[in-house]
Design an enzyme around this catalytic site. Structure first.
Site, PDB file in Angstrom:
ATOM      1  CB  CYS A  45      -4.163  -5.962 -19.219  1.00 40.42           C
ATOM      2  SG  CYS A  45      -5.894  -5.784 -19.982  1.00 40.42           S
ATOM      3  CG  ASP A  52      -0.918  -4.609 -16.706  1.00 42.62           C
ATOM      4  OD1 ASP A  52      -1.039  -3.263 -18.021  1.00 42.62           O
ATOM      5  OD2 ASP A  52      -2.136  -4.316 -16.062  1.00 42.62           O
ATOM      6  CB  VAL A  67       4.582  -7.773   6.943  1.00 47.22           C
ATOM      7  CG1 VAL A  67       5.568  -7.268   6.316  1.00 47.22           C
ATOM      8  CG2 VAL A  67       4.448  -8.835   5.895  1.00 47.22           C
ATOM      9  CD  GLU A  68      10.619 -13.278   6.039  1.00 46.82           C
ATOM     10  OE1 GLU A  68      12.256 -12.502   6.137  1.00 46.82           O
ATOM     11  OE2 GLU A  68       9.749 -13.622   5.698  1.00 46.82           O
ATOM     12  CB  SER A  69      11.606  -7.837   4.170  1.00 50.04           C
ATOM     13  OG  SER A  69      12.617  -8.793   4.905  1.00 50.04           O
ATOM     14  CG  HIS A  86      -3.617  -0.384 -13.039  1.00 49.12           C
ATOM     15  ND1 HIS A  86      -2.807  -1.789 -13.102  1.00 49.12           N
ATOM     16  CD2 HIS A  86      -3.609   0.375 -14.128  1.00 49.12           C
ATOM     17  CE1 HIS A  86      -2.409  -1.452 -14.796  1.00 49.12           C
ATOM     18  NE2 HIS A  86      -2.739  -0.138 -14.831  1.00 49.12           N
ATOM     19  CD  GLU A  87      -8.347   1.148 -10.848  1.00 49.49           C
ATOM     20  OE1 GLU A  87      -8.356   2.605 -11.633  1.00 49.49           O
ATOM     21  OE2 GLU A  87      -7.732  -0.125 -11.408  1.00 49.49           O
TER      22      GLU A  87
END
Length: 147
Positions: A45, A52, A67-69, A86-87
């Site tokens: 936060c 969070d 994308v490579e994991s 969060h946004e």
């Protein structure tokens, strides 16, 4: 060329320091959906500094690359000590993937666990999904003691 696959890689200190690796799409010219689920995503936060927690679901239809994991796991892990709302975390992850990978389509759902009694869910996508691509529900129920 990947920097992380098959190598010892430390967790980046920040999302900005994280390097995402991309490899050629093994099925170019064919639309298909790739889903990544991170049920233990954490950030901080920006006001209180407290952790969070979120369940993140990323769906995308690849363009020229995927994308490579392992690099994605390290990128997502780099948020552990990153202070952001969060946004900002949810949309920022999607925006970065789109900017670097240039998928045909991408959506991200951030299902945040409650703080102060209010869960926050954040959703972002680049537009309508391509016609003919199967896009299943993200499978995360509305909050009722999410687990």
């Amino acid at each position: 060329m990947t920097l992380h696959l098959g190598q010892h890689s430390s967790l980046p200190a920040t999302p900005d320091e994280a390097v995402l690796d991309y490899v050629p799409n093994p099925r170019p010219g064919r639309d298909y959906l790739v889903r990544f689920v991170a049920p233990e995503f954490t950030s901080l936060c920006p006001v209180t500094g407290q952790p969070d927690f979120a369940h993140i679901v990323i769906d995308y239809v690849p363009g020229a690359t995927i994308v490579e994991s392992k690099s994605l796991k390290l990128f997502l892990g780099s948020f552990r000590n990153h202070a952001a709302f969060h946004e900002d975390c949810t949309v920022g992850i999607g925006v970065r993937l789109v900017a670097e990978m240039a998928p045909v389509w991408l959506r991200i759902g951030g299902y945040w666990y409650p703080r102060g009694g209010i869960p926050i869910d954040v959703f972002w996508q680049t537009g309508a999904a391509p016609v003919g691509v199967w896009v299943p529900d993200q499978g995360v129920p509305s909050y009722r003691g999410r687990g």
